[in-house]
Scaffold this motif. Structure first.
Motif, PDB file in Angstrom:
ATOM      1  N   SER A 345       0.820  -1.210   0.000  1.00 17.32           N
ATOM      2  CA  SER A 345       0.000   0.000   0.000  1.00 17.32           C
ATOM      3  C   SER A 345       0.854   1.260   0.000  1.00 17.32           C
ATOM      4  O   SER A 345       0.412   2.326  -0.460  1.00 17.32           O
ATOM      5  CB  SER A 345      -0.949   0.003   1.197  1.00 17.32           C
ATOM      6  N   HIS A 346       2.091   1.154   0.490  1.00 19.23           N
ATOM      7  CA  HIS A 346       2.970   2.319   0.514  1.00 19.23           C
ATOM      8  C   HIS A 346       3.432   2.718  -0.893  1.00 19.23           C
ATOM      9  O   HIS A 346       3.970   3.822  -1.090  1.00 19.23           O
ATOM     10  CB  HIS A 346       4.207   2.028   1.378  1.00 19.23           C
ATOM     11  N   LEU A 347       3.206   1.853  -1.873  1.00 19.74           N
ATOM     12  CA  LEU A 347       3.598   2.150  -3.245  1.00 19.74           C
ATOM     13  C   LEU A 347       2.467   2.801  -4.047  1.00 19.74           C
ATOM     14  O   LEU A 347       2.654   3.134  -5.219  1.00 19.74           O
ATOM     15  CB  LEU A 347       4.039   0.862  -3.950  1.00 19.74           C
ATOM     16  N   LEU A 348       1.315   2.962  -3.421  1.00 21.25           N
ATOM     17  CA  LEU A 348       0.148   3.540  -4.095  1.00 21.25           C
ATOM     18  C   LEU A 348      -0.041   4.986  -3.657  1.00 21.25           C
ATOM     19  O   LEU A 348      -0.118   5.283  -2.469  1.00 21.25           O
ATOM     20  CB  LEU A 348      -1.107   2.725  -3.771  1.00 21.25           C
ATOM     21  N   THR A 349      -0.097   5.888  -4.613  1.00 14.60           N
ATOM     22  CA  THR A 349      -0.327   7.310  -4.334  1.00 14.60           C
ATOM     23  C   THR A 349      -1.643   7.733  -4.966  1.00 14.60           C
ATOM     24  O   THR A 349      -1.867   7.511  -6.162  1.00 14.60           O
ATOM     25  CB  THR A 349       0.811   8.173  -4.903  1.00 14.60           C
ATOM     26  N   LEU A 350      -2.523   8.322  -4.177  1.00 10.10           N
ATOM     27  CA  LEU A 350      -3.815   8.805  -4.664  1.00 10.10           C
ATOM     28  C   LEU A 350      -3.853  10.325  -4.549  1.00 10.10           C
ATOM     29  O   LEU A 350      -3.552  10.883  -3.494  1.00 10.10           O
ATOM     30  CB  LEU A 350      -4.961   8.187  -3.865  1.00 10.10           C
ATOM     31  N   LEU A 351      -4.227  10.992  -5.622  1.00  8.54           N
ATOM     32  CA  LEU A 351      -4.358  12.449  -5.630  1.00  8.54           C
ATOM     33  C   LEU A 351      -5.798  12.819  -5.955  1.00  8.54           C
ATOM     34  O   LEU A 351      -6.426  12.209  -6.819  1.00  8.54           O
ATOM     35  CB  LEU A 351      -3.433  13.070  -6.676  1.00  8.54           C
ATOM     36  N   SER A 352      -6.318  13.807  -5.242  1.00  8.23           N
ATOM     37  CA  SER A 352      -7.687  14.264  -5.466  1.00  8.23           C
ATOM     38  C   SER A 352      -7.696  15.776  -5.612  1.00  8.23           C
ATOM     39  O   SER A 352      -7.031  16.483  -4.844  1.00  8.23           O
ATOM     40  CB  SER A 352      -8.586  13.846  -4.298  1.00  8.23           C
ATOM     41  N   TYR A 353      -8.429  16.277  -6.597  1.00 12.60           N
ATOM     42  CA  TYR A 353      -8.475  17.709  -6.869  1.00 12.60           C
ATOM     43  C   TYR A 353      -9.932  18.174  -6.956  1.00 12.60           C
ATOM     44  O   TYR A 353     -10.533  18.128  -8.030  1.00 12.60           O
ATOM     45  CB  TYR A 353      -7.734  18.027  -8.167  1.00 12.60           C
ATOM     46  N   PRO A 354     -10.496  18.596  -5.843  1.00 11.29           N
ATOM     47  CA  PRO A 354     -11.875  19.098  -5.857  1.00 11.29           C
ATOM     48  C   PRO A 354     -12.025  20.264  -6.835  1.00 11.29           C
ATOM     49  O   PRO A 354     -11.143  21.122  -6.945  1.00 11.29           O
ATOM     50  CB  PRO A 354     -12.100  19.550  -4.407  1.00 11.29           C
ATOM     51  N   ASN A 355     -13.127  20.262  -7.555  1.00  5.70           N
ATOM     52  CA  ASN A 355     -13.493  21.315  -8.509  1.00  5.70           C
ATOM     53  C   ASN A 355     -12.646  21.322  -9.778  1.00  5.70           C
ATOM     54  O   ASN A 355     -12.762  22.252 -10.584  1.00  5.70           O
ATOM     55  CB  ASN A 355     -13.458  22.700  -7.855  1.00  5.70           C
ATOM     56  N   TRP A 386     -17.312  18.146 -19.345  1.00  4.91           N
ATOM     57  CA  TRP A 386     -16.239  17.507 -18.583  1.00  4.91           C
ATOM     58  C   TRP A 386     -16.131  18.068 -17.173  1.00  4.91           C
ATOM     59  O   TRP A 386     -15.494  17.462 -16.310  1.00  4.91           O
ATOM     60  CB  TRP A 386     -14.904  17.688 -19.305  1.00  4.91           C
ATOM     61  N   GLY A 387     -16.731  19.235 -16.945  1.00  3.94           N
ATOM     62  CA  GLY A 387     -16.812  19.789 -15.603  1.00  3.94           C
ATOM     63  C   GLY A 387     -15.583  20.561 -15.170  1.00  3.94           C
ATOM     64  O   GLY A 387     -14.613  20.734 -15.901  1.00  3.94           O
ATOM     65  N   GLY A 388     -15.644  21.026 -13.924  1.00  6.42           N
ATOM     66  CA  GLY A 388     -14.525  21.733 -13.320  1.00  6.42           C
ATOM     67  C   GLY A 388     -14.658  23.238 -13.373  1.00  6.42           C
ATOM     68  O   GLY A 388     -15.407  23.796 -14.178  1.00  6.42           O
ATOM     69  N   GLN A 389     -13.938  23.889 -12.470  1.00  7.27           N
ATOM     70  CA  GLN A 389     -13.836  25.342 -12.445  1.00  7.27           C
ATOM     71  C   GLN A 389     -12.438  25.724 -12.932  1.00  7.27           C
ATOM     72  O   GLN A 389     -11.442  25.090 -12.567  1.00  7.27           O
ATOM     73  CB  GLN A 389     -14.085  25.877 -11.037  1.00  7.27           C
TER      74      GLN A 389
END
Length: 426
Positions: A345-355, A386-389
């Motif tokens: 699990s330490h090899l998995l990177t998750l990135l999240s970008y609201p909006n 596609w959405g987003g600001q």
């Protein structure tokens, strides 16, 4: 009334400026080293940026941003620097060093659904920066600017080689970094619109990674037979990279956007041939049938078409297409669960970008909130939301690209003496 001045735009001499770079001269640490000077008691000015390049997916071209409004109350010579001045109207507001690029919009009256995409990466994107004495919202080509300058933004660093690839039925383009090599390799997959899209691979090669853009939906094989490619098509692309004399065959990654993510996850789990060093999946989904390959993935998406929504402007919304997430493990690639069970699990990177929107691209590419899209199976043209600001999307693209380069460098170059002369400073 403000007294208008004479102007000159200054742009530091450019040695090389890649599209996603944040500086335009060797000695400059600013993101956009463009300034203009004039004389006047009070100065009010507007900056217009536009390009006459042709884009994909359409042939309509002109893009613009229509203001960087600044007021100076001094009685001496006034000076304006784009990267420092506050924009108080137009396509962005506040101080945004690269706002002139990421806030580009189609000029009024353009064909709806334009998305800026570079087709010929061997030529620069030529951006015209002009200063006007009044606010413009239309008729840009008919107005005479007070001053102007052209800035070139490149996708290929000096020495990067572009090599069309047709061996083994592939439709691809390989970009090799400058220098003797060998280099780590990468397969670059775009999404459901098909076509051979090269500009991201060209940029990655400029950062020292031998990158091959691969068309897998509208490739020659599919156009001639009408059949969708199978897993062996991607394995042939992998083998081509693996055997290339300038590629480190044991250090190959994959990068995918949207549908490309589904393909990468499928390959990472099932392929006995493709042993990836790492993978980067952008704005895709792990929901897909575990049996079959690309055709079965597309069929599963079509099966869920009842989850498609439409806006009042008849724009397609696919946000809920694969919701709710199934609990049946035969209908999803549970990459997170698999890595946890393997103690990785330490090899998995998750990135999240609201909006942020769906189409996260290299930094400073204009935000395509809505664009024309040709559905790959029906060939029907759709206007897709596609959405987003815009501001949040721009921030996401800049942050994601920086972290992507760091991630690739760590996983592909760790412990390897580089033969590349084009590695950037991260």
């Amino acid at each position: 009334m403000p007294q208008m001045a004479s102007y000159v735009i200054l742009c530091s001499p450019v040695v090389l400026c890649l599209w996603e770079e944040t500086k335009t001269s060797v000695s400059d640490s600013l993101k956009n080293n463009v300034s203009w000077h004039g004389l006047g008691v009070s100065t009010l000015s507007w900056v217009l940026v536009w390009s006459r390049r042709r884009w994909r997916p359409t042939d309509a071209s002109n893009l613009q941003r229509d203001t960087n409004k600044a007021e100076d109350q001094s009685a001496t010579a006034c000076s304006r620097r784009v990267s420092e001045d506050c924009s108080i109207g137009g396509t962005y507001s506040g101080v945004e060093a690269m706002g002139l690029l990421w806030s580009l919009q189609p000029v009024p009256g353009s064909k709806p659904g334009l998305r800026m995409r570079k087709k010929n990466v061997q030529a620069p994107m030529v951006v015209t920066i002009s200063v006007y004495s009044s606010h413009l919202t239309e008729g840009f080509g008919d107005q005479v600017p007070l001053a102007g300058v052209e800035v070139e933004r490149w996708y290929m660093a000096p020495g990067v080689q572009r090599i069309p690839v047709t061996e083994d039925g592939l439709t691809a383009t390989l970009f090799l970094p400058s220098g003797p090599g060998p280099f780590p390799g990468l397969l670059d997959l775009w999404g459901g619109g098909g076509q051979l899209v090269e500009y991201r691979a060209a940029l990655l090669a400029s950062h020292g990674i031998a990158s091959m853009a691969l068309d897998y939906l509208t490739c020659k094989y599919t156009m001639e037979t009408g059949k969708i490619v199978e897993q062996d098509y991607f394995e042939m692309a992998y083998k081509f990279l693996q055997k290339h004399p300038k590629v480190l065959g044991s250090r190959i990654a994959m990068l995918g956007l949207s549908l490309g993510t589904s393909v990468i996850l499928k390959i990472a789990v099932h392929s006995q041939i493709m042993k990836l060093r790492c993978a980067v999946c952008v704005s895709g989904s792990h929901v897909q049938p575990m049996d079959g390959f690309l055709k079965e993935i597309l069929d599963y998406f079509s099966k869920n078409s009842g989850n498609t929504h439409f806006t009042k402007d008849n724009e397609v919304v696919w946000r809920d297409l694969l919701l709710p997430i199934p609990t049946d493990l035969s209908l999803k690639v549970d990459m997170k669960g698999m890595m946890e069970r393997a103690g990785n699990s330490h090899l998995l990177t998750l990135l999240s970008y609201p909006n942020a929107g769906h189409l996260i691209e290299p930094p400073y590419m204009p935000h395509a909130r809505v664009s024309l899209f040709r559905e790959i199976q029906s060939r029907q043209k759709l206007m897709v939301l596609w959405g987003g600001q815009t501001l949040e999307h721009s921030r996401a693209q800049e942050d994601a690209w920086r972290k992507l380069l760091v991630f690739l460098r760590k996983n592909l170059y760790s412990g390897v003496k580089s033969g590349s002369s084009s590695l950037s400073n991260l």
